[in-house]
Each structure stands twice: as structure tokens, then as C-alpha cells.
Design a protein around this motif. Structure first.
Motif, PDB file in Angstrom:
ATOM      1  N   PRO A 284       4.596 -42.516 -23.573  1.00  0.00           N
ATOM      2  CA  PRO A 284       5.764 -42.720 -22.776  1.00  0.00           C
ATOM      3  C   PRO A 284       7.065 -42.350 -23.163  1.00  0.00           C
ATOM      4  N   GLY A 285       7.188 -42.312 -24.668  1.00  0.00           N
ATOM      5  CA  GLY A 285       8.468 -41.978 -25.242  1.00  0.00           C
ATOM      6  C   GLY A 285       8.384 -41.616 -26.633  1.00  0.00           C
ATOM      7  N   PRO A 286       9.285 -41.138 -27.283  1.00  0.00           N
ATOM      8  CA  PRO A 286       8.766 -40.739 -29.181  1.00  0.00           C
ATOM      9  C   PRO A 286       8.331 -41.903 -29.641  1.00  0.00           C
ATOM     10  N   ILE A 287       7.884 -41.758 -30.767  1.00  0.00           N
ATOM     11  CA  ILE A 287       7.357 -42.655 -31.700  1.00  0.00           C
ATOM     12  C   ILE A 287       8.304 -42.639 -32.882  1.00  0.00           C
ATOM     13  N   ALA A 288       9.274 -41.873 -33.051  1.00  0.00           N
ATOM     14  CA  ALA A 288      10.161 -41.696 -33.794  1.00  0.00           C
ATOM     15  C   ALA A 288      11.451 -40.681 -33.503  1.00  0.00           C
ATOM     16  N   MET A 289      12.368 -40.274 -34.226  1.00  0.00           N
ATOM     17  CA  MET A 289      13.392 -39.396 -33.624  1.00  0.00           C
ATOM     18  C   MET A 289      12.965 -38.085 -34.682  1.00  0.00           C
ATOM     19  N   PRO A 290      12.425 -37.330 -34.168  1.00  0.00           N
ATOM     20  CA  PRO A 290      11.958 -36.033 -34.910  1.00  0.00           C
ATOM     21  C   PRO A 290      13.213 -35.250 -35.209  1.00  0.00           C
ATOM     22  N   ASP A 291      13.211 -34.608 -36.238  1.00  0.00           N
ATOM     23  CA  ASP A 291      14.040 -33.604 -37.171  1.00  0.00           C
ATOM     24  C   ASP A 291      13.994 -32.349 -36.170  1.00  0.00           C
ATOM     25  N   ILE A 292      15.019 -31.448 -36.590  1.00  0.00           N
ATOM     26  CA  ILE A 292      15.050 -30.155 -36.004  1.00  0.00           C
ATOM     27  C   ILE A 292      13.926 -29.164 -36.319  1.00  0.00           C
ATOM     28  N   THR A 293      13.253 -29.485 -37.391  1.00  0.00           N
ATOM     29  CA  THR A 293      12.060 -28.672 -37.841  1.00  0.00           C
ATOM     30  C   THR A 293      10.820 -28.862 -37.001  1.00  0.00           C
ATOM     31  N   ALA A 294      10.885 -30.414 -36.664  1.00  0.00           N
ATOM     32  CA  ALA A 294       9.661 -30.708 -35.908  1.00  0.00           C
ATOM     33  C   ALA A 294       9.700 -30.118 -34.409  1.00  0.00           C
ATOM     34  N   LEU A 295      10.915 -30.233 -34.089  1.00  0.00           N
ATOM     35  CA  LEU A 295      11.304 -29.825 -32.490  1.00  0.00           C
ATOM     36  C   LEU A 295      10.848 -28.314 -32.341  1.00  0.00           C
ATOM     37  N   GLU A 296      11.336 -27.552 -33.421  1.00  0.00           N
ATOM     38  CA  GLU A 296      11.147 -26.121 -33.454  1.00  0.00           C
ATOM     39  C   GLU A 296       9.755 -25.708 -33.832  1.00  0.00           C
ATOM     40  N   ALA A 297       8.992 -26.570 -34.356  1.00  0.00           N
ATOM     41  CA  ALA A 297       7.580 -26.333 -34.591  1.00  0.00           C
ATOM     42  C   ALA A 297       6.820 -26.478 -33.219  1.00  0.00           C
ATOM     43  N   VAL A 298       7.314 -27.527 -32.222  1.00  0.00           N
ATOM     44  CA  VAL A 298       6.759 -27.511 -31.064  1.00  0.00           C
ATOM     45  C   VAL A 298       7.279 -26.325 -29.908  1.00  0.00           C
ATOM     46  N   LEU A 299       8.304 -25.829 -30.283  1.00  0.00           N
ATOM     47  CA  LEU A 299       8.797 -24.822 -29.390  1.00  0.00           C
ATOM     48  C   LEU A 299       8.421 -23.406 -30.017  1.00  0.00           C
ATOM     49  N   ASN A 300       7.877 -23.264 -31.244  1.00  0.00           N
ATOM     50  CA  ASN A 300       7.255 -22.376 -31.814  1.00  0.00           C
ATOM     51  C   ASN A 300       6.029 -22.322 -32.577  1.00  0.00           C
ATOM     52  N   PRO A 301       5.086 -22.913 -31.906  1.00  0.00           N
ATOM     53  CA  PRO A 301       3.842 -23.328 -32.583  1.00  0.00           C
ATOM     54  C   PRO A 301       3.004 -22.165 -33.001  1.00  0.00           C
ATOM     55  N   GLU A 302       2.202 -22.245 -34.005  1.00  0.00           N
ATOM     56  CA  GLU A 302       1.175 -21.329 -34.481  1.00  0.00           C
ATOM     57  C   GLU A 302       0.184 -21.286 -33.547  1.00  0.00           C
ATOM     58  N   LYS A 303      -0.145 -20.033 -33.006  1.00  0.00           N
ATOM     59  CA  LYS A 303      -1.206 -19.936 -32.147  1.00  0.00           C
ATOM     60  C   LYS A 303      -2.460 -19.985 -33.102  1.00  0.00           C
ATOM     61  N   ASN A 304      -3.575 -20.731 -32.619  1.00  0.00           N
ATOM     62  CA  ASN A 304      -4.676 -20.956 -33.442  1.00  0.00           C
ATOM     63  C   ASN A 304      -5.873 -21.498 -32.673  1.00  0.00           C
ATOM     64  N   ASN A 305      -7.091 -21.715 -32.986  1.00  0.00           N
ATOM     65  CA  ASN A 305      -8.068 -22.149 -32.369  1.00  0.00           C
ATOM     66  C   ASN A 305      -8.663 -23.460 -32.901  1.00  0.00           C
ATOM     67  N   PHE A 306      -7.680 -24.231 -33.773  1.00  0.00           N
ATOM     68  CA  PHE A 306      -8.077 -25.360 -34.209  1.00  0.00           C
ATOM     69  C   PHE A 306      -7.682 -26.544 -33.218  1.00  0.00           C
ATOM     70  N   ILE A 307      -8.836 -27.401 -33.482  1.00  0.00           N
ATOM     71  CA  ILE A 307      -8.761 -28.526 -32.486  1.00  0.00           C
ATOM     72  C   ILE A 307      -8.795 -30.083 -33.214  1.00  0.00           C
ATOM     73  N   TYR A 308      -9.038 -30.037 -34.616  1.00  0.00           N
ATOM     74  CA  TYR A 308      -9.162 -31.168 -35.186  1.00  0.00           C
ATOM     75  C   TYR A 308      -8.506 -31.035 -36.368  1.00  0.00           C
ATOM     76  N   PHE A 309      -8.045 -31.827 -37.114  1.00  0.00           N
ATOM     77  CA  PHE A 309      -7.568 -31.872 -38.706  1.00  0.00           C
ATOM     78  C   PHE A 309      -7.537 -33.201 -39.146  1.00  0.00           C
ATOM     79  N   CYS A 310      -7.594 -33.356 -40.541  1.00  0.00           N
ATOM     80  CA  CYS A 310      -7.442 -34.598 -41.075  1.00  0.00           C
ATOM     81  C   CYS A 310      -6.893 -34.406 -42.343  1.00  0.00           C
TER      82      CYS A 310
END
Length: 346
Positions: A284-310
Motif C-alpha cells: 500500500p505504500g513505499p517501504i522506504a524513500m527511493p533515491d532517484i536512481t531507483a526511480l529511474e530504474a523503474v522508469l527505464n527498466p532492463e528488458k529481460n526474461n528473468f523471473i527469479y533472482f537471489c
């Protein structure tokens, strides 16, 4: 002695007196009148202060208050006190000190990565006159929230981490209004369109960015992580983001100072709207205050076929990505074995 000589003598005496008085006055005004060791100090004059309040505040920095008050009286400062942050430099004379008390010097207010509105209010309140309670009250004002389409749960998304030039005596409401203006400036037409292409509103993009931010400190990896989460959202899969579980644990215990290094299987089933293992979609809300690089990452994501990561064992701070569950399970086991060998329990 004739009248002419008397007038001459009186005139000379008067001129001499005036010259002496003028010399004394110039000395009072233009002689150094500070007594602090540093090259400069800032003095803070609270809102609604009167001249007597100012005298108490600046007394530790003034060598001779009488000389200072001579200039105060001539410059009508006592009737025109200004609140704010003012700069005194070593060796200033009384005239310069009074002049300095009329030049409000802004602060460079900075904030980033606050997890809760309460923490954020405390961070800002430590830098300006408004206290944390008045700031928090202004952020949660129901009329303000409604007018700007926020809720108490997601209003943290309004604040864009940066350094802002702002006057120290800015009120809580004026600070909040400045922040909504900065939010609108950031979310310009181009960024709104980019968010829309990802199927997100600006608030949703910020919520996702907060998860991306918490997942990785490596800024170059964030577009890839954002791509994975967007793949899950489009596939109607749970995000299964460990940072949301950590946030849920902290929120449940109301202890946001605790450091949680490991999430256990039992944690994944806890009931919380922030637990993205048991709830579809975004919290329902942010879990923290994201910095601008994280915001830009969401707006300009890498196109990939990955579903999982660890987390990666071989590249500390980075992650291993996988397109299939089989591949992911191998990566996850490798990480689990390693963290068990380190004795990390929480």
C-alpha cells in the motif's frame, strides 16, 4: 574679548567636541565587535522573537553589547527583528553585525532513504525550525492528502530525495507545500508517460522503486531488478520481495531500528499488507524513500526474461538471475549454504 572672538572660540570647541564624538561613534560602529574563535558562526532567531530575545541569543558572540546597541538604535533594528538563520563572521563590526541580522541565509536541507514518515519528519525537523510533530501533522492533513491524491500509507512517495535550499524558519505547511511542488516538477509529462508504459502511476512507480532500492545498493543492477519485478507484475505473480517482508516485520514490532539480515520461511507467511509473498501486486505504500536512481530504474527498466533472482555468493552485493525455477533453485541453494556457513541467524 570681543564677540567675534568668543563666537570663534565656541565654534572651535563645538567642532572639537563633535569631532571627538564622531570619532567615538565611528569607533563604536566600525571596530571589530565579535568574540568567537571560529571564522564564522550561524545564529538562529526563532519566529516571533523580540529584540530582547535576540540579545540573549547573540550575547555569546558579541564583545561589547553597548557598542552593538548604538547601531541597533540608529538602524531601527529593535523594531524590525527578522526570524531566520544569520551568519556572523569573525571580526565583524557592529554595523556589519546588524546588517547580517537582516540577511536570512538558507540551509541546504538534505534527506534520503527514510523508511517511515515519522523518521522523515524527524530528519527534516533536525534541520529547520519546524519540529517533527508539526511536520508530521502537516504531512497527514486529511484535506491536503485528498487534494493531492495521497493516503497516509503512500504519502512518503511525495518526497524526492535531494538537497534543497530552504529557509530555516520555513513553517511545516510551507515545507510540505514546497515538497509537493518539487514532486510535481519531478513527475513531468515525460516521466509520467514512462511510468504509464510500465503500467504504473507515479505513486505505484515510487512504491516499486522503494523495493528496488532496498533490494540492491548496486545502482548499475537496479534496472535489471526493476525488469524482473515488472515481469512478475505482468505475469500476475507475487513480487516475493524479501525487503517487503523485512518491512512488515519491523512494522509489526514497531522497531525500525533493528537490523534484519536474513528472512526465514516462517516470515514469508506472516499476515501483513506489505508482505508480497502472500499478497499480489504492490504494497500500500513505499517501504522506504527511493533515491532517484531507483526511480529511474523503474522508469527505464532492463528488458529481460528473468523471473527469479537471489543474492550472489561470488559477487558480493550483486545478484544471480534466472529465467526458470530450476535454475533459480540452484542459485538459491548455493546462497543458503553459504549464509548457513556464516552463522547468520537473523
Amino acid at each position: 574679548m570681543n564677540l567675534k572672538k568668543i563666537i570663534t572660540i565656541v565654534s572651535v570647541v563645538l567642532i572639537s567636541v563633535l569631532m571627538i564624538y564622531g570619532f567615538i561613534l565611528i569607533r563604536q560602529i566600525f571596530s571589530a565587535n565579535t568574540k568567537f574563535a571560529d571564522n564564522e558562526v550561524y545564529v538562529y532567531i526563532p519566529t516571533d522573537s523580540e529584540y530582547e530575545d535576540v540579545k540573549k541569543i547573540i550575547a555569546p558572540y558579541i564583545e561589547n553589547m553597548d557598542r552593538f546597541e548604538t547601531v541597533v538604535n540608529k538602524r531601527d533594528y529593535a523594531e524590525n527583528v527578522k526570524p531566520g538563520r544569520f551568519l556572523f563572521t569573525k571580526g565583524m563590526n557592529s554595523y556589519e553585525l546588524v546588517k547580517a541580522l537582516r540577511i536570512n541565509v538558507p540551509v541546504n536541507l538534505a534527506f534520503n532513504n527514510q523508511e517511515r514518515l515519522e523518521n522523515f519528519a524527524g530528519r527534516v525537523g533536525s534541520q529547520i525550525e519546524a519540529d517533527s510533530l508539526s511536520l508530521l501533522t502537516s504531512f497527514k492533513d486529511s484535506i491536503f492528502l485528498k487534494e493531492n491524491s495521497f493516503t497516509e500509507e503512500n504519502v512518503l512517495a511525495m518526497f524526492i530525495p535531494n538537497t534543497y535550499e530552504i529557509y530555516w524558519n520555513t513553517s511545516a505547511e510551507k515545507f510540505r507545500d514546497k515538497m509537493i511542488k518539487e514532486y510535481r516538477n519531478f513527475w513531468n509529462k515525460e516521466r509520467v508517460e514512462k511510468a504509464k508504459k510500465q503500467g504504473l502511476t507515479p505513486i505505484e512507480a515510487t512504491i516499486l522503486a522503494s523495493i528496488v532500492h532496498k533490494e540492491s545498493v548496486k545502482k548499475d543492477e537496479r534496472p535489471r531488478i526493476a525488469g524482473v519485478y515488472l515481469n512478475r507484475l505482468r505475469a500476475l505473480m507475487p513480487l516475493q520481495a524479501d525487503p517487503t517482508v523485512i518491512y512488515a516485520i519491523k512494522k509489526k514490532s514497531n522497531d525500525f531500528d533493528q537490523v534484519i539480515k536474513r528472512v526465514f520461511y516462517n516470515d514469508l507467511t506472516m499476515s501483513s499488507p506489505y508482505n508480497t509473498y502472500v499478497n499480489l501486486g504492490l504494497p500500500p505504500g513505499p517501504i522506504a524513500m527511493p533515491d532517484i536512481t531507483a526511480l529511474e530504474a523503474v522508469l527505464n527498466p532492463e528488458k529481460n526474461n528473468f523471473i527469479y533472482f537471489c543474492a550472489s555468493v561470488d559477487r558480493f552485493g550483486y545478484h544471480e538471475f534466472a529465467a526458470t525455477l530450476e535454475e533459480h533453485n540452484k542459485n538459491a541453494k548455493k546462497y543458503s549454504d553459504w549464509i548457513n556457513s556464516q552463522g547468520v541467524k537473523r
